[in-house]
Design a protein around this motif. Sequence first.
Motif, PDB file in Angstrom:
ATOM      1  N   THR A  20       0.862  -1.175   0.000  1.00 41.56           N
ATOM      2  CA  THR A  20       0.000   0.000   0.000  1.00 41.56           C
ATOM      3  C   THR A  20       0.905   1.234   0.000  1.00 41.56           C
ATOM      4  N   ALA A  21       0.325   2.390   0.115  1.00 44.56           N
ATOM      5  CA  ALA A  21       1.111   3.629   0.098  1.00 44.56           C
ATOM      6  C   ALA A  21       2.093   3.711   1.261  1.00 44.56           C
ATOM      7  N   ASP A  22       1.785   3.025   2.363  1.00 51.48           N
ATOM      8  CA  ASP A  22       2.652   3.175   3.528  1.00 51.48           C
ATOM      9  C   ASP A  22       2.986   1.883   4.275  1.00 51.48           C
ATOM     10  N   LYS A  23       2.548   0.724   3.740  1.00 57.01           N
ATOM     11  CA  LYS A  23       2.835  -0.532   4.436  1.00 57.01           C
ATOM     12  C   LYS A  23       3.050  -1.665   3.453  1.00 57.01           C
ATOM     13  N   LEU A  24       3.754  -2.683   3.942  1.00 59.71           N
ATOM     14  CA  LEU A  24       3.978  -3.905   3.184  1.00 59.71           C
ATOM     15  C   LEU A  24       3.451  -5.069   4.019  1.00 59.71           C
ATOM     16  N   TYR A  25       2.743  -5.977   3.359  1.00 58.78           N
ATOM     17  CA  TYR A  25       2.169  -7.137   4.012  1.00 58.78           C
ATOM     18  C   TYR A  25       2.659  -8.397   3.305  1.00 58.78           C
ATOM     19  N   GLU A  26       2.750  -9.491   4.063  1.00 56.93           N
ATOM     20  CA  GLU A  26       3.120 -10.773   3.487  1.00 56.93           C
ATOM     21  C   GLU A  26       1.986 -11.771   3.681  1.00 56.93           C
ATOM     22  N   ASP A  27       1.744 -12.559   2.649  1.00 62.95           N
ATOM     23  CA  ASP A  27       0.775 -13.640   2.749  1.00 62.95           C
ATOM     24  C   ASP A  27       1.429 -14.794   3.479  1.00 62.95           C
ATOM     25  N   THR A  28       0.812 -15.254   4.538  1.00 62.53           N
ATOM     26  CA  THR A  28       1.377 -16.356   5.318  1.00 62.53           C
ATOM     27  C   THR A  28       0.816 -17.711   4.897  1.00 62.53           C
ATOM     28  N   ALA A  29      -0.224 -17.710   4.067  1.00 57.47           N
ATOM     29  CA  ALA A  29      -0.832 -18.973   3.644  1.00 57.47           C
ATOM     30  C   ALA A  29       0.037 -19.697   2.615  1.00 57.47           C
ATOM     31  N   THR A  65      -5.734 -16.921  -4.718  1.00 53.77           N
ATOM     32  CA  THR A  65      -6.111 -15.523  -4.558  1.00 53.77           C
ATOM     33  C   THR A  65      -6.753 -15.285  -3.196  1.00 53.77           C
ATOM     34  N   ASP A  66      -6.756 -16.281  -2.351  1.00 54.67           N
ATOM     35  CA  ASP A  66      -7.245 -16.104  -0.990  1.00 54.67           C
ATOM     36  C   ASP A  66      -6.029 -16.023  -0.073  1.00 54.67           C
ATOM     37  N   PHE A  67      -5.752 -14.811   0.332  1.00 49.06           N
ATOM     38  CA  PHE A  67      -4.528 -14.526   1.068  1.00 49.06           C
ATOM     39  C   PHE A  67      -4.796 -14.340   2.552  1.00 49.06           C
ATOM     40  N   GLU A  68      -3.747 -14.532   3.328  1.00 48.35           N
ATOM     41  CA  GLU A  68      -3.763 -14.274   4.767  1.00 48.35           C
ATOM     42  C   GLU A  68      -2.575 -13.365   5.064  1.00 48.35           C
ATOM     43  N   PHE A  69      -2.786 -12.071   4.924  1.00 41.90           N
ATOM     44  CA  PHE A  69      -1.699 -11.107   5.049  1.00 41.90           C
ATOM     45  C   PHE A  69      -1.448 -10.703   6.494  1.00 41.90           C
ATOM     46  N   VAL A  70      -0.168 -10.510   6.792  1.00 45.14           N
ATOM     47  CA  VAL A  70       0.258  -9.905   8.052  1.00 45.14           C
ATOM     48  C   VAL A  70       1.196  -8.761   7.697  1.00 45.14           C
ATOM     49  N   GLU A  71       1.169  -7.731   8.522  1.00 43.24           N
ATOM     50  CA  GLU A  71       2.011  -6.564   8.268  1.00 43.24           C
ATOM     51  C   GLU A  71       3.476  -6.885   8.547  1.00 43.24           C
ATOM     52  N   LEU A  72       4.350  -6.412   7.671  1.00 46.03           N
ATOM     53  CA  LEU A  72       5.791  -6.568   7.854  1.00 46.03           C
ATOM     54  C   LEU A  72       6.374  -5.296   8.464  1.00 46.03           C
TER      55      LEU A  72
END
Length: 163
Positions: free
Chosen positions: A61-70, A76-83
């Motif tokens: 996003t404009a100010d954060k990065l997330y990683e899919d942990t699944a 296309t069904d993701f489980e994102f957590v903030e990095l």
Amino acid sequence: MKYPILIKKMFFLVAVFFVISSCSDNDPEIELSDLGDDYLVFGHFYGECGGEGCVETYALTADKLYEDTADRYIATDFEFVELPAEKFDLVIGLENSFPQEILNETDNTFGCPDCGDWGGIYLEYVKDGERKSWRIDVMLDDIPAYMRDFVTEIQEKIALINE
């Protein structure tokens, strides 16, 4: 009489259960809908592969990065957590390299991603809530010329994030 020992063991097990169940999740999962109306999802996937690095997907996003942990293959069904912010700093500007020409394409698959066990790129672009997604071959000769630098940059960014 063995009852006091049995009661002590049961009390211990109940206490352990409550301690474990009361632990909060430090990395709450983020839904795509929580990312807002503008974000970029990028990643790679390898089918004939073993280990954590076979499927890596990120949302920027404009100010954060997330990683899919699944880490589901071609999902296309993701489980994102903030990095952490340090990881976000590694990918700042990636969205500026996004090839706008791809938005005019009618196909959503380019080349033959992972057909020869060489992997593929997953790309999803959301602007003002409108979503488009693609699967792209990493064999650069098999994709349009305007995509090649961006595909290479995605691979480099994924490598940086995972160092």
